[in-house]
Design a protein around this motif. Structure first.
Motif, PDB file in Angstrom:
ATOM      1  N   ASP A   3      -8.995 -18.370  10.660  1.00 22.37           N
ATOM      2  CA  ASP A   3     -10.129 -17.495  10.374  1.00 22.37           C
ATOM      3  C   ASP A   3     -11.381 -18.095  11.023  1.00 22.37           C
ATOM      4  O   ASP A   3     -11.349 -19.190  11.585  1.00 22.37           O
ATOM      5  CB  ASP A   3     -10.301 -17.265   8.869  1.00 22.37           C
ATOM      6  N   ARG A   4     -12.501 -17.369  10.925  1.00 20.75           N
ATOM      7  CA  ARG A   4     -13.690 -17.796  11.652  1.00 20.75           C
ATOM      8  C   ARG A   4     -14.214 -19.137  11.138  1.00 20.75           C
ATOM      9  O   ARG A   4     -14.634 -19.987  11.944  1.00 20.75           O
ATOM     10  CB  ARG A   4     -14.775 -16.710  11.565  1.00 20.75           C
ATOM     11  N   ALA A   5     -14.181 -19.361   9.845  1.00 19.45           N
ATOM     12  CA  ALA A   5     -14.682 -20.616   9.287  1.00 19.45           C
ATOM     13  C   ALA A   5     -13.838 -21.793   9.770  1.00 19.45           C
ATOM     14  O   ALA A   5     -14.368 -22.855  10.138  1.00 19.45           O
ATOM     15  CB  ALA A   5     -14.694 -20.556   7.768  1.00 19.45           C
ATOM     16  N   GLU A   6     -12.513 -21.619   9.783  1.00 14.53           N
ATOM     17  CA  GLU A   6     -11.631 -22.698  10.237  1.00 14.53           C
ATOM     18  C   GLU A   6     -11.864 -23.014  11.704  1.00 14.53           C
ATOM     19  O   GLU A   6     -11.933 -24.189  12.102  1.00 14.53           O
ATOM     20  CB  GLU A   6     -10.166 -22.294  10.020  1.00 14.53           C
ATOM     21  N   ALA A   7     -11.971 -21.971  12.528  1.00 18.97           N
ATOM     22  CA  ALA A   7     -12.180 -22.184  13.957  1.00 18.97           C
ATOM     23  C   ALA A   7     -13.527 -22.856  14.220  1.00 18.97           C
ATOM     24  O   ALA A   7     -13.642 -23.738  15.080  1.00 18.97           O
ATOM     25  CB  ALA A   7     -12.102 -20.846  14.688  1.00 18.97           C
TER      26      ALA A   7
ATOM     27  N   LEU B 202     -14.038 -26.455  16.153  1.00 23.10           N
ATOM     28  CA  LEU B 202     -14.909 -26.644  17.311  1.00 23.10           C
ATOM     29  C   LEU B 202     -15.945 -27.728  17.045  1.00 23.10           C
ATOM     30  O   LEU B 202     -16.241 -28.557  17.921  1.00 23.10           O
ATOM     31  CB  LEU B 202     -15.608 -25.325  17.653  1.00 23.10           C
ATOM     32  N   ALA B 203     -16.495 -27.742  15.838  1.00 23.81           N
ATOM     33  CA  ALA B 203     -17.513 -28.732  15.491  1.00 23.81           C
ATOM     34  C   ALA B 203     -16.959 -30.152  15.584  1.00 23.81           C
ATOM     35  O   ALA B 203     -17.676 -31.084  15.961  1.00 23.81           O
ATOM     36  CB  ALA B 203     -18.054 -28.457  14.092  1.00 23.81           C
ATOM     37  N   ARG B 204     -15.683 -30.317  15.243  1.00 27.58           N
ATOM     38  CA  ARG B 204     -15.074 -31.653  15.342  1.00 27.58           C
ATOM     39  C   ARG B 204     -15.054 -32.150  16.773  1.00 27.58           C
ATOM     40  O   ARG B 204     -14.938 -33.352  17.007  1.00 27.58           O
ATOM     41  CB  ARG B 204     -13.657 -31.621  14.765  1.00 27.58           C
ATOM     42  N   GLU B 205     -15.189 -31.244  17.727  1.00 29.27           N
ATOM     43  CA  GLU B 205     -15.208 -31.640  19.137  1.00 29.27           C
ATOM     44  C   GLU B 205     -16.610 -31.575  19.724  1.00 29.27           C
ATOM     45  O   GLU B 205     -16.784 -31.571  20.943  1.00 29.27           O
ATOM     46  CB  GLU B 205     -14.248 -30.747  19.925  1.00 29.27           C
TER      47      GLU B 205
ATOM     48  N   LEU C 243     -17.883 -16.035  17.620  1.00 26.90           N
ATOM     49  CA  LEU C 243     -18.646 -17.275  17.505  1.00 26.90           C
ATOM     50  C   LEU C 243     -19.438 -17.442  18.792  1.00 26.90           C
ATOM     51  O   LEU C 243     -18.960 -17.094  19.879  1.00 26.90           O
ATOM     52  CB  LEU C 243     -17.727 -18.480  17.306  1.00 26.90           C
ATOM     53  N   ARG C 244     -20.646 -17.996  18.686  1.00 23.98           N
ATOM     54  CA  ARG C 244     -21.531 -18.094  19.850  1.00 23.98           C
ATOM     55  C   ARG C 244     -21.982 -19.532  20.071  1.00 23.98           C
ATOM     56  O   ARG C 244     -22.402 -20.219  19.137  1.00 23.98           O
ATOM     57  CB  ARG C 244     -22.734 -17.179  19.660  1.00 23.98           C
ATOM     58  N   LEU C 245     -21.883 -19.958  21.318  1.00 22.64           N
ATOM     59  CA  LEU C 245     -22.363 -21.265  21.757  1.00 22.64           C
ATOM     60  C   LEU C 245     -23.447 -21.055  22.799  1.00 22.64           C
ATOM     61  O   LEU C 245     -23.362 -20.135  23.611  1.00 22.64           O
ATOM     62  CB  LEU C 245     -21.217 -22.082  22.377  1.00 22.64           C
ATOM     63  N   GLU C 246     -24.455 -21.892  22.802  1.00 22.52           N
ATOM     64  CA  GLU C 246     -25.518 -21.791  23.791  1.00 22.52           C
ATOM     65  C   GLU C 246     -25.223 -22.745  24.950  1.00 22.52           C
ATOM     66  O   GLU C 246     -24.862 -23.894  24.746  1.00 22.52           O
ATOM     67  CB  GLU C 246     -26.879 -22.126  23.173  1.00 22.52           C
ATOM     68  N   GLY C 247     -25.395 -22.229  26.176  1.00 24.49           N
ATOM     69  CA  GLY C 247     -25.216 -23.062  27.355  1.00 24.49           C
ATOM     70  C   GLY C 247     -23.782 -23.094  27.843  1.00 24.49           C
ATOM     71  O   GLY C 247     -22.870 -22.540  27.238  1.00 24.49           O
TER      72      GLY C 247
ATOM     73  N   ALA D  90     -11.458 -27.073  27.440  1.00 20.63           N
ATOM     74  CA  ALA D  90     -10.814 -28.379  27.243  1.00 20.63           C
ATOM     75  C   ALA D  90     -10.626 -28.707  25.770  1.00 20.63           C
ATOM     76  O   ALA D  90     -10.001 -29.715  25.430  1.00 20.63           O
ATOM     77  CB  ALA D  90     -11.660 -29.473  27.909  1.00 20.63           C
ATOM     78  N   SER D  91     -11.152 -27.860  24.884  1.00 22.00           N
ATOM     79  CA  SER D  91     -11.090 -28.164  23.450  1.00 22.00           C
ATOM     80  C   SER D  91      -9.728 -27.794  22.867  1.00 22.00           C
ATOM     81  O   SER D  91      -9.018 -26.910  23.364  1.00 22.00           O
ATOM     82  CB  SER D  91     -12.185 -27.398  22.703  1.00 22.00           C
ATOM     83  N   VAL D  92      -9.383 -28.446  21.770  1.00 26.44           N
ATOM     84  CA  VAL D  92      -8.113 -28.174  21.098  1.00 26.44           C
ATOM     85  C   VAL D  92      -8.045 -26.743  20.576  1.00 26.44           C
ATOM     86  O   VAL D  92      -7.020 -26.068  20.755  1.00 26.44           O
ATOM     87  CB  VAL D  92      -7.871 -29.198  19.968  1.00 26.44           C
TER      88      VAL D  92
END
Length: 440
Positions: free
Chosen positions: A174-178, A182-185, A199-203, A209-211
């Protein structure tokens, strides 16, 4: 790399893009860096940053160079961008050095031209409106028709840098788990404002390369594209056709919506694009998708499956005006002739795809264009040719309430913080005989 070598590489990359005007700039850049593996990550980012800044200001930079009687060349576009961004001409001149990995010193007339630009803003009130807005002259009236008084706000948003949007694959997380994964990386994502899966990332970040990406929990997909998939309201027991599937981004989203049940057929005229979808489907754990390569002229497969699909998504080839944040070069690659050819192609695709919709089923027409001619005008022309179809509200449960009851949806970067997208939902109305057969 030295600063001079970075500038030289930027000029070389820009020249390579100019030499391949029909090839997307990001594809040219990928090949350029693949052939120069000695260029490290930091240097790649600096080179790409300058080149993309030049592309976002191409018409204004060209105007300034022409005003100084200088040629519009990759060599001078890069320097002009640095000067108009506030770098002192003396500092810019130091980057134009001699040497194997440099671009050669500035000639006197080039120096004088840059001096005349120093302390000037990139935007000048003397520029024609199309130049100031970074638009081809022929396209300005079409976008004025689309946006009216909001044109400058919308075009400014199209000239900005797009965020990196991800779609959570709810088959696996689910979105919270994902988001936690991502935060762990070190990738700190925020929920998108409209899509329940986004989910949105800036830049520009190394998501691939993430798990969570490698194990299929997230896919790269703009929020607007996610909402187009949501418009289909594809359900677990449906037969669904993705008629212009490409590499399968919306196919993946619909398979997730269907909880890996029912049946999806992903079609395209390009075998390489369909082959590219295989790896994505496998990574996402999707197994309810069949692929089919469409014939260029006629298709027995389509004739055998006429009027058999509950949902047909037509993500039509288009001008791509809604994706300029990601592809700033595209605004100058599409010509007025290209648009005329696209309009004919879009209408033909809609006509063919509509034959596959069952009575009571729906066709969703979508583009990543902002042009009325490719969007609402195409829909109304199709309905005039096909009176057995009608516009209906999507009522899709995964759309936000503000969009759920609309039959035609337009998304823009300025208003919605997505790429530009259009979608329309049309239902095939059963004839009296078909309705009677269904009731029996």
């Amino acid at each position: 790399m030295t600063p001079s070598a970075r500038l030289a590489a930027s000029i070389d990359l820009l020249a390579a893009m100019e030499a391949a005007p029909r090839k997307p700039a990001d594809a040219v850049a990928n090949s350029f860096f693949r052939e120069r593996r000695y260029i490290g990550g930091g240097d790649r980012r600096a080179i790409s940053g300058l080149v993309w800044d030049v592309m976002r200001g191409w018409r204004r930079l060209s105007w300034w160079l022409q005003k100084q009687n200088l040629p519009v060349s990759a060599r001078l576009l890069c320097g002009a961008r640095l000067v108009l961004d506030g770098m002192a001409v003396s500092a810019v001149a130091n980057l134009y050095a001699e040497g194997r990995y440099a671009t050669g010193v500035l000639e006197r007339h080039e120096w004088d031209g840059f001096i005349a630009m120093q302390d000037k803003p990139l935007d000048s009130p003397d520029m024609p409106r199309a130049v100031r807005l970074e638009l081809p002259d022929w396209l300005l009236p079409r976008l004025e028709e689309t946006f009216g008084p909001a044109l400058e706000t919308e075009v400014k948003a199209l000239s900005g840098e797009a965020p990196l949007d991800l779609r959570v694959n709810t088959l696996l997380a689910d979105r919270a788990e994902a988001r936690k994964a991502l935060a762990r990386e070190g990738l700190h994502a925020e929920p998108t404002p409209h899509s329940p899966w986004g989910l949105r990332l800036e830049g520009r970040l190394p998501v691939t390369a993430s798990v969570p990406f490698r194990d299929g929990r997230v896919e790269i997909q703009d929020e607007g594209s996610q909402l187009v998939a949501a418009m289909t309201a594809a359900g677990p027991e449906m037969r669904v056709l993705d008629y212009c599937a490409g590499a399968g981004g919306k196919t993946l989203a619909m398979a997730m919506m269907m909880n890996n049940r029912g049946h999806i057929v992903a079609c395209d005229v390009s075998e390489p694009r369909l082959d590219g979808a295989v790896r994505r489907l496998r990574r996402a754990g999707v197994h309810n998708v069949e692929r089919h390569l469409l014939g260029v002229t006629g298709d027995k497969w389509a004739k055998r499956r006429a009027a058999s699909f509950d949902r047909v998504l037509v993500d039509a080839p288009c001008s791509g005006t809604g994706t300029w944040r990601r592809n700033p070069d595209a605004r100058f690659r599409t010509t007025e002739t290209d648009l005329a050819e696209l309009l004919v192609k879009q209408a033909a695709i809609m006509d063919r795809a509509s034959a596959l919709v069952r009575p009571g089923g729906r066709m969703i027409y979508a583009t990543c264009s902002l042009l009325k001619a490719e969007n609402a005008d195409q829909v109304h022309a199709f309905l005039a040719r096909h009176p057995d179809f009608r516009l209906v509200p999507s009522e899709a449960p995964d759309l936000p309430e503000s969009l759920r009851h609309e039959s035609m949806i337009s998304l823009t970067p300025a208003r919605d913080e997505t790429d530009g997208f259009f979608g329309a939902v049309m239902e095939r109305v059963p004839t009296q005989d078909e309705a009677s057969t269904s009731q029996a």
